[in-house]
Write an enzyme that holds these catalytic residues in place. Structure first.
Site, PDB file in Angstrom:
ATOM      1  CG  HIS A 102      -0.189  -0.004   2.464  1.00  0.00           C
ATOM      2  ND1 HIS A 102       0.540  -0.753   3.030  1.00  0.00           N
ATOM      3  CD2 HIS A 102      -0.049   1.244   3.566  1.00  0.00           C
ATOM      4  CE1 HIS A 102       1.085  -0.402   4.246  1.00  0.00           C
ATOM      5  NE2 HIS A 102       0.647   0.724   4.317  1.00  0.00           N
ATOM      6  CG  ASP A 104       1.415   5.146   4.846  1.00  0.00           C
ATOM      7  OD1 ASP A 104       1.278   4.094   5.177  1.00  0.00           O
ATOM      8  OD2 ASP A 104       2.433   5.712   5.485  1.00  0.00           O
ATOM      9  CG  HIS A 261       5.143   1.052   2.959  1.00  0.00           C
ATOM     10  ND1 HIS A 261       4.372   2.161   2.451  1.00  0.00           N
ATOM     11  CD2 HIS A 261       4.507   0.772   4.211  1.00  0.00           C
ATOM     12  CE1 HIS A 261       3.552   2.529   3.326  1.00  0.00           C
ATOM     13  NE2 HIS A 261       3.537   1.631   4.444  1.00  0.00           N
ATOM     14  NE  ARG A 276       1.785   6.189  10.157  1.00  0.00           N
ATOM     15  CZ  ARG A 276       0.453   5.958   9.607  1.00  0.00           C
ATOM     16  NH1 ARG A 276       0.340   4.891   8.791  1.00  0.00           N
ATOM     17  NH2 ARG A 276      -0.262   6.662   9.560  1.00  0.00           N
TER      18      ARG A 276
END
Length: 288
Positions: A102, A104, A261, A276
């Site tokens: 995907h 983000d 990723h 994150r």
């Protein structure tokens, strides 16, 4: 580490570079920052090993790439006082969630420019992240296929990405008081080009995100399913990919506009703790 000009070393032929000789907890001189920026646009994924960062220091360095994002649905998973910093903490009580290629938050009108991920605790074995070069994914397609995709858009829907298909993620949010079905009930799907133009490099990149995409527009339903299946297999081509094996203290920053990723969920029940941050981006566009 001193903050003279950093050393940039590719980590694979396809994507990614290691940046050494730079302590990102300190102020970065303009000349060194220009080297980092150029490497970011050339390699798409940058690995800064051996960093010792506070939450504030990670935020400060990440903000050099652009404004930091706050996601309302993730607030229960963030650090108190730092709504931009999501805690990704998996162990025997909390299995890994999303295990799919995907980019983000593609279900938003303006998806993130990039992502900063800092490794606090890593398993001895497993928990790698794979990164795929979507410039090369586009360029590897035949000319007729490129011409077709340049004419098409895809529908991205947050309700799919945070729905029953991704149960671990949905359950994690519910434990924190967020019912994703209710939270995203009124969020409309968005339409993005299948091929997007990078605003900095001018290069074209394939832009899909399997957890979010519900269909390809402009073709029949059966054609949409077939195209999606083909493209999702295509991005798994080994020659497009770098596999990062995490070490405590690694900071990795990647460009969501031209990469995908996959966080490999193979380390349960061992512990993995990451911080994150998403960097604000722009509405995807295609320049013909």
């Amino acid at each position: 580490m001193s903050n003279a000009l950093p050393v940039i070393e590719p980590v694979s032929p396809a994507i990614g570079a290691r940046v050494t000789g730079l302590d990102v907890s300190q102020e970065i001189p303009d000349e060194a920052w220009k080297t980092v920026q150029d490497a970011f646009h050339r390699y798409n994924v940058l690995v800064f090993p051996g960093q010792d960062l506070s939450v504030e220091q990670q935020k400060t360095f990440t903000a050099r790439f652009g404004p930091l994002l706050t996601h309302s649905h993730l607030l229960p998973l963030t650090i108190e006082g730092h709504p931009e910093v999501m805690v990704l903490h998996n162990n025997e009580q909390k299995p890994p969630g999303l295990n799919d290629w995907h980019t983000d938050n593609s279900g938003w009108t303006e998806p993130p420019l990039g992502t900063s991920l800092y490794a606090k605790i890593t398993p001895e074995v497993g928990g790698d992240t794979l990164y795929g070069n979507m410039y090369l994914a586009y360029e590897a397609l035949s000319a007729p296929m490129q011409e077709l995709l340049l004419q098409l858009t895809a529908t991205h829907d947050t309700r799919k990405a945070f729905g029953a298909d991704y149960g671990n993620l949905q359950r994690s949010l519910r434990k924190k008081g967020i019912d994703s079905d209710q939270h995203f009930a009124d969020q409309d799907p968005v339409e993005h080009p299948l091929i997007r133009t990078h605003p900095e490099t001018g290069r074209r990149a394939l832009y899909i995100s399997n957890p979010y995409v519900t269909r390809i527009n402009g073709v029949t339903e059966s054609e949409s399913r077939a195209l999606l299946a083909f493209l999702c297999r295509h991005i798994e081509t080994n020659e497009l990919i770098y596999r990062h094996r995490w070490t405590q203290g690694d900071l990795v920053i990647w460009d969501n506009r031209c990469t995908q990723h996959l966080a490999v969920a193979d380390y349960f029940p061992h512990e993995r703790l990451m911080h994150r941050i998403n960097i604000a981006g722009e509405k995807p566009f295609l320049k013909l």
